[in-house]
Design a protein around this motif. Structure first.
Motif, short mmCIF file in Angstrom:
data_model
loop_
_atom_site.label_atom_id
_atom_site.label_comp_id
_atom_site.label_asym_id
_atom_site.label_seq_id
_atom_site.Cartn_x
_atom_site.Cartn_y
_atom_site.Cartn_z
N VAL A 1 34.85 8.06 4.83
CA VAL A 1 33.89 7.03 4.42
C VAL A 1 32.51 7.63 4.26
O VAL A 1 31.80 7.35 3.28
CB VAL A 1 33.87 5.86 5.43
CG1 VAL A 1 32.77 4.88 5.06
CG2 VAL A 1 35.21 5.15 5.46
N ASP A 2 32.10 8.47 5.20
CA ASP A 2 30.78 9.11 5.12
C ASP A 2 30.68 9.99 3.88
O ASP A 2 29.65 10.02 3.19
CB ASP A 2 30.50 9.94 6.37
CG ASP A 2 30.03 9.10 7.54
OD1 ASP A 2 29.46 8.02 7.30
OD2 ASP A 2 30.24 9.51 8.70
N ALA A 3 31.76 10.74 3.61
CA ALA A 3 31.77 11.61 2.44
C ALA A 3 31.68 10.79 1.16
O ALA A 3 30.94 11.13 0.23
CB ALA A 3 33.03 12.47 2.44
N VAL B 1 8.38 -3.36 -0.45
CA VAL B 1 8.94 -2.58 -1.55
C VAL B 1 9.70 -1.37 -1.03
O VAL B 1 10.79 -1.04 -1.52
CB VAL B 1 7.82 -2.14 -2.52
CG1 VAL B 1 8.36 -1.14 -3.55
CG2 VAL B 1 7.26 -3.36 -3.25
N ASP B 2 9.17 -0.71 0.00
CA ASP B 2 9.90 0.40 0.61
C ASP B 2 11.25 -0.06 1.15
O ASP B 2 12.26 0.65 1.04
CB ASP B 2 9.09 1.02 1.75
CG ASP B 2 8.01 1.96 1.25
OD1 ASP B 2 8.01 2.29 0.05
OD2 ASP B 2 7.15 2.37 2.06
N MET B 3 11.28 -1.23 1.73
CA MET B 3 12.54 -1.76 2.28
C MET B 3 13.54 -2.05 1.19
O MET B 3 14.72 -1.71 1.29
CB MET B 3 12.26 -3.03 3.08
CG MET B 3 11.54 -2.81 4.39
SD MET B 3 11.19 -4.38 5.18
CE MET B 3 12.86 -5.02 5.35
N LEU B 4 13.08 -2.72 0.13
CA LEU B 4 14.00 -3.16 -0.92
C LEU B 4 14.43 -2.03 -1.85
O LEU B 4 15.57 -2.01 -2.33
CB LEU B 4 13.35 -4.28 -1.74
CG LEU B 4 13.22 -5.63 -1.03
CD1 LEU B 4 12.39 -6.59 -1.86
CD2 LEU B 4 14.60 -6.22 -0.77
N VAL B 5 13.52 -1.12 -2.11
CA VAL B 5 13.80 -0.06 -3.08
C VAL B 5 14.27 1.22 -2.40
O VAL B 5 15.05 1.98 -2.94
CB VAL B 5 12.56 0.21 -3.96
CG1 VAL B 5 12.85 1.29 -4.99
CG2 VAL B 5 12.11 -1.07 -4.64
N GLY B 6 13.78 1.45 -1.20
CA GLY B 6 14.13 2.66 -0.49
C GLY B 6 13.06 3.72 -0.66
O GLY B 6 12.15 3.58 -1.48
N MET C 1 15.61 0.54 7.32
CA MET C 1 14.68 -0.59 7.25
C MET C 1 14.31 -1.08 8.64
O MET C 1 13.14 -1.36 8.93
CB MET C 1 15.32 -1.73 6.46
CG MET C 1 15.55 -1.43 5.00
SD MET C 1 16.43 -2.79 4.21
CE MET C 1 16.91 -2.03 2.65
N GLN C 2 15.29 -1.19 9.51
CA GLN C 2 15.03 -1.68 10.86
C GLN C 2 14.09 -0.75 11.60
O GLN C 2 13.19 -1.19 12.34
CB GLN C 2 16.34 -1.83 11.64
CG GLN C 2 16.17 -2.43 13.04
CD GLN C 2 15.63 -3.84 13.00
OE1 GLN C 2 16.32 -4.74 12.52
NE2 GLN C 2 14.42 -4.05 13.49
N ALA C 3 14.26 0.55 11.40
CA ALA C 3 13.38 1.52 12.06
C ALA C 3 11.94 1.34 11.58
O ALA C 3 10.99 1.43 12.37
CB ALA C 3 13.86 2.94 11.78
N ARG C 4 11.77 1.08 10.27
CA ARG C 4 10.43 0.84 9.75
C ARG C 4 9.83 -0.42 10.36
O ARG C 4 8.66 -0.46 10.72
CB ARG C 4 10.47 0.69 8.22
CG ARG C 4 10.75 1.96 7.45
CD ARG C 4 9.60 2.95 7.52
NE ARG C 4 8.33 2.37 7.14
CZ ARG C 4 7.89 2.22 5.90
NH1 ARG C 4 8.66 2.63 4.90
NH2 ARG C 4 6.71 1.70 5.64
N GLY D 1 25.09 0.58 2.54
CA GLY D 1 24.26 -0.56 2.90
C GLY D 1 23.84 -0.54 4.35
O GLY D 1 22.68 -0.84 4.68
N ILE D 2 24.75 -0.17 5.24
CA ILE D 2 24.44 -0.10 6.67
C ILE D 2 23.39 0.98 6.93
O ILE D 2 22.46 0.79 7.72
CB ILE D 2 25.72 0.17 7.48
CG1 ILE D 2 26.63 -1.07 7.44
CG2 ILE D 2 25.38 0.53 8.92
CD1 ILE D 2 27.99 -0.86 8.04
N ARG D 3 23.53 2.11 6.27
CA ARG D 3 22.54 3.18 6.43
C ARG D 3 21.16 2.68 6.03
O ARG D 3 20.16 2.94 6.72
CB ARG D 3 22.92 4.38 5.56
CG ARG D 3 24.12 5.18 6.04
CD ARG D 3 24.43 6.26 5.03
NE ARG D 3 25.54 7.11 5.41
CZ ARG D 3 26.05 8.07 4.64
NH1 ARG D 3 25.52 8.28 3.45
NH2 ARG D 3 27.06 8.80 5.05
#
Length: 203
Positions: free
Chosen positions: A17-19, A96-101, A74-77, A67-69
């Motif tokens: 899954v990670d790969a 914007v950082d949260m939504l766009v990355g 986001m949670q850390a921010r 999505g989980i990553r």
């Protein structure tokens, strides 16, 4: 007990899954193939069909992992944001950082951004991914609301949807036109509407 339920099986399935998630971020859906996933995970090719009923099943798991990553980042921010009223520019930048990355500058980061929005389009085309999308969307909405509340703002469901659509629409439009900085356009557009969709909370 199935092989996937054993510690060794669970570890191998997680590696797959990670790969697949890494390949999805790096090269989009076309990059997620049995052979490529097995090679990146360092496991036999037969493992992909042993632990997953189909390639679509593996892709769905990879989409969820991506999505989980993103939610964890986001949670850390958010955890860094104190409960106080922030100026509008700081609030917009954080959302914007949260939504766009947060992506590296240059073609590599741009390609990852394109791949991210291709995943969103895939939710509409592939019914098997919609349940994954709904679950991730609920968590994302909760995080955005948390940011707005910590910034002294309030938002209802309709306003939240408009906020997300403004940012996503600006990024997609900028990407399609070859804009060098899609996030800058998203920030500009959100600045114009945030006081309407998420006004400052009244005392």
């Amino acid at each position: 007990m199935t092989a996937a339920a054993t510690p060794k099986g669970a570890k191998r399935r997680l590696a797959l899954v990670d790969a697949a998630a890494d390949l999805l971020v790096e090269g989009g859906f076309d990059a997620v193939r049995h052979r490529a996933v097995a090679a990146k995970a360092g496991v036999p090719l037969a493992s992909t069909t042993y632990y997953f009923a189909s390639l679509d099943d593996l892709i769905a798991a990879a989409v969820e992992r991506c999505g989980i990553r993103e939610l964890r980042v986001m949670q850390a921010r958010i955890d860094e944001v104190a409960h106080h009223t922030r100026d509008v520019e700081s609030t917009v930048e954080l959302i914007v950082d949260m939504l766009v990355g947060v992506f590296d500058e240059g073609e590599g980061g741009r390609e990852q951004l394109v791949n991210r929005y291709e995943r969103f389009v895939a939710f509409a085309r592939h019914p098997e991914l919609r349940a994954v999308q709904r679950g991730l969307r609920v968590e994302l909405d909760a995080l955005i609301v948390s940011v707005l509340q910590r910034s002294g703002r309030e938002v209802h469901r309709d306003g939240l949807r408009r906020l997300v659509y403004v940012v996503d629409g600006a990024v997609v439009g900028a990407l399609s036109e070859g804009d060098a900085d899609p996030k800058a356009l998203a920030r500009e557009m959100l600045l114009q509407v945030i006081d309407r969709v998420a006004p400052l909370a009244t005392a």
